[in-house]
Design a protein around this motif. Structure first.
Motif, mmCIF file in Angstrom:
data_model
loop_
_atom_site.group_PDB
_atom_site.id
_atom_site.type_symbol
_atom_site.label_atom_id
_atom_site.label_comp_id
_atom_site.label_asym_id
_atom_site.label_seq_id
_atom_site.Cartn_x
_atom_site.Cartn_y
_atom_site.Cartn_z
ATOM 1 N N ILE A 134 29.776 9.143 117.841
ATOM 2 C CA ILE A 134 28.791 9.527 118.847
ATOM 3 C C ILE A 134 27.379 9.384 118.294
ATOM 4 O O ILE A 134 26.477 8.876 118.975
ATOM 5 C CB ILE A 134 29.056 10.951 119.350
ATOM 6 C CG1 ILE A 134 30.343 10.969 120.194
ATOM 7 C CG2 ILE A 134 27.875 11.477 120.161
ATOM 8 C CD1 ILE A 134 30.749 12.331 120.680
ATOM 9 N N CYS A 135 27.164 9.797 117.058
ATOM 10 C CA CYS A 135 25.823 9.665 116.477
ATOM 11 C C CYS A 135 25.441 8.201 116.318
ATOM 12 O O CYS A 135 24.266 7.840 116.470
ATOM 13 C CB CYS A 135 25.760 10.394 115.136
ATOM 14 S SG CYS A 135 25.731 12.201 115.306
ATOM 15 N N SER A 136 26.417 7.345 116.026
ATOM 16 C CA SER A 136 26.139 5.912 115.946
ATOM 17 C C SER A 136 25.698 5.370 117.299
ATOM 18 O O SER A 136 24.741 4.593 117.392
ATOM 19 C CB SER A 136 27.383 5.170 115.458
ATOM 20 O OG SER A 136 27.168 3.769 115.450
ATOM 21 N N VAL A 137 26.377 5.797 118.358
ATOM 22 C CA VAL A 137 25.999 5.373 119.714
ATOM 23 C C VAL A 137 24.595 5.854 120.055
ATOM 24 O O VAL A 137 23.784 5.120 120.620
ATOM 25 C CB VAL A 137 27.017 5.889 120.744
ATOM 26 C CG1 VAL A 137 26.492 5.702 122.164
ATOM 27 C CG2 VAL A 137 28.349 5.175 120.580
ATOM 28 N N ILE A 138 24.302 7.106 119.705
ATOM 29 C CA ILE A 138 22.975 7.657 120.002
ATOM 30 C C ILE A 138 21.892 6.828 119.306
ATOM 31 O O ILE A 138 20.862 6.501 119.899
ATOM 32 C CB ILE A 138 22.900 9.128 119.550
ATOM 33 C CG1 ILE A 138 23.798 10.010 120.432
ATOM 34 C CG2 ILE A 138 21.449 9.641 119.616
ATOM 35 C CD1 ILE A 138 23.963 11.428 119.926
ATOM 36 N N GLN A 139 22.136 6.481 118.045
ATOM 37 C CA GLN A 139 21.139 5.727 117.290
ATOM 38 C C GLN A 139 20.929 4.322 117.856
ATOM 39 O O GLN A 139 19.830 3.773 117.779
ATOM 40 C CB GLN A 139 21.561 5.641 115.829
ATOM 41 C CG GLN A 139 21.523 6.984 115.127
ATOM 42 C CD GLN A 139 22.050 6.906 113.710
ATOM 43 O OE1 GLN A 139 21.359 6.455 112.795
ATOM 44 N NE2 GLN A 139 23.280 7.339 113.509
ATOM 45 N N GLU A 140 21.978 3.749 118.410
ATOM 46 C CA GLU A 140 21.861 2.404 118.978
ATOM 47 C C GLU A 140 21.211 2.407 120.357
ATOM 48 O O GLU A 140 20.782 1.355 120.834
ATOM 49 C CB GLU A 140 23.247 1.768 119.064
ATOM 50 C CG GLU A 140 23.858 1.456 117.702
ATOM 51 C CD GLU A 140 25.308 1.032 117.809
ATOM 52 O OE1 GLU A 140 25.816 0.945 118.956
ATOM 53 O OE2 GLU A 140 25.944 0.790 116.759
ATOM 54 N N ASN A 141 21.151 3.570 120.981
ATOM 55 C CA ASN A 141 20.575 3.688 122.329
ATOM 56 C C ASN A 141 19.542 4.805 122.325
ATOM 57 O O ASN A 141 19.711 5.838 122.984
ATOM 58 C CB ASN A 141 21.676 3.974 123.361
ATOM 59 C CG ASN A 141 22.685 2.860 123.431
ATOM 60 O OD1 ASN A 141 22.548 1.908 124.175
ATOM 61 N ND2 ASN A 141 23.755 2.989 122.631
ATOM 62 N N THR A 142 18.495 4.626 121.565
ATOM 63 C CA THR A 142 17.513 5.682 121.369
ATOM 64 C C THR A 142 16.801 6.028 122.669
ATOM 65 O O THR A 142 16.548 5.173 123.516
ATOM 66 C CB THR A 142 16.470 5.269 120.314
ATOM 67 O OG1 THR A 142 15.892 4.019 120.709
ATOM 68 C CG2 THR A 142 17.116 5.117 118.956
ATOM 69 N N SER A 143 16.491 7.312 122.812
ATOM 70 C CA SER A 143 15.737 7.801 123.956
ATOM 71 C C SER A 143 14.384 8.310 123.477
ATOM 72 O O SER A 143 14.090 8.307 122.281
ATOM 73 C CB SER A 143 16.509 8.927 124.652
ATOM 74 O OG SER A 143 16.765 9.984 123.738
ATOM 75 N N GLU A 144 13.562 8.761 124.421
ATOM 76 C CA GLU A 144 12.220 9.216 124.058
ATOM 77 C C GLU A 144 12.271 10.470 123.192
ATOM 78 O O GLU A 144 11.439 10.648 122.305
ATOM 79 C CB GLU A 144 11.402 9.487 125.330
ATOM 80 C CG GLU A 144 11.073 8.222 126.133
ATOM 81 C CD GLU A 144 10.205 8.524 127.325
ATOM 82 O OE1 GLU A 144 9.810 9.704 127.489
ATOM 83 O OE2 GLU A 144 9.919 7.595 128.098
ATOM 84 N N GLN A 145 13.239 11.342 123.478
ATOM 85 C CA GLN A 145 13.382 12.575 122.712
ATOM 86 C C GLN A 145 14.684 12.535 121.918
ATOM 87 O O GLN A 145 15.672 11.950 122.366
ATOM 88 C CB GLN A 145 13.387 13.786 123.657
ATOM 89 C CG GLN A 145 12.109 13.985 124.441
ATOM 90 C CD GLN A 145 10.936 14.341 123.544
ATOM 91 O OE1 GLN A 145 11.106 15.027 122.531
ATOM 92 N NE2 GLN A 145 9.747 13.880 123.907
#
Length: 240
Positions: free
Chosen positions: A100-111
């Protein structure tokens, strides 16, 4: 705010889902079956259910679920059976956090996305050098040898603590450590501490699952609580 909850059909996970829905949050969950959820929760308009095993989901499907979420909460645990304790996957909690953290890093958001992990007082926060007795350390050493889920809990928290760290641009985290989990129907008063104030093996306290769910939901939707505990491993006890 939209939150993805993994482990949502578990005893604490489904309570967390209810807490978030009661606060008006949008919730996405991944469950093998929604039958463990109360009917009012299953049919809630703010709840989106994906029926699947997270270990069998491909990266594309997981990315779709994580994208757009401001928070992820993990209440994953191992089933209390021989297969659940000693079978595969032995690193369910850790591997899920990594994916999940890998996915988050690949799809960065503003916050930064919040990652809230349900953990245990049996796992030390090594950033604080929490003192433990020789007897305690001996028992923990045996647990590491005999109970793979304990090692999984340790590795999951250590992944957040050491690999995500305190200043990650895309992810912030909190690992919640309850002690002596019990069932109570209602939220009650509870106390929070940076480290255990009791020995979790030889002098354990009690923590209601619903209080854990309440605190995790508060972390997710209350900015002050998040600021207070971000990057830490707070311990939660029922107030005596």
């Amino acid at each position: 705010m939209t939150t993805l909850v993994v482990g949502a059909s578990g005893e604490t996970g489904r309570l967390l889902v209810e807490q978030l829905l009661n606060r008006g949050e949008l919730v996405r969950i991944i469950v093998r079956s929604g039958s463990n959820l109360p009917e009012a929760v299953r049919n809630h308009p703010n709840l989106s259910i994906t029926q699947a095993s997270i270990t069998e989901m491909n990266d594309t499907d997981l990315t779709q679920l994580v994208t757009g979420c401001e928070a992820v909460a993990s209440c994953l645990g191992h089933t209390l059976s021989l297969k659940g304790i000693y079978g595969q996957p032995r690193r369910l909690v850790t591997d899920t956090a990594r994916r999940i953290c890998s996915v988050i890093q690949e799809n960065t958001s503003e916050q930064p996305v919040k990652y809230v992990l349900m953990n245990t007082t049996g796992n030390k926060n090594r950033d604080l050098k929490e003192p433990t007795s020789f007897r305690h350390n001996a028992v923990i050493g045996l647990l590491r040898l005999l109970l793979p889920p304990h090692v999984d809990n340790e590795k999951a928290a250590n992944f957040l603590r050491t690999e995500i760290g305190q200043n990650h641009p895309a992810i912030e985290w909190v690992a919640v450590r309850p002690d002596g989990l019990i069932d109570n129907p209602d939220v009650s008063e509870y106390d929070l501490h940076p480290s255990p104030i009791r020995d979790p093996i030889f002098n354990s306290g009690q923590t209601s699952r619903i209080n854990v769910a309440h605190f995790m939901a508060t972390l997710i939707n209350d900015a002050d609580s998040w600021t207070r505990w971000q990057g830490q491993m707070p311990v939660i006890y029922n107030r005596s």
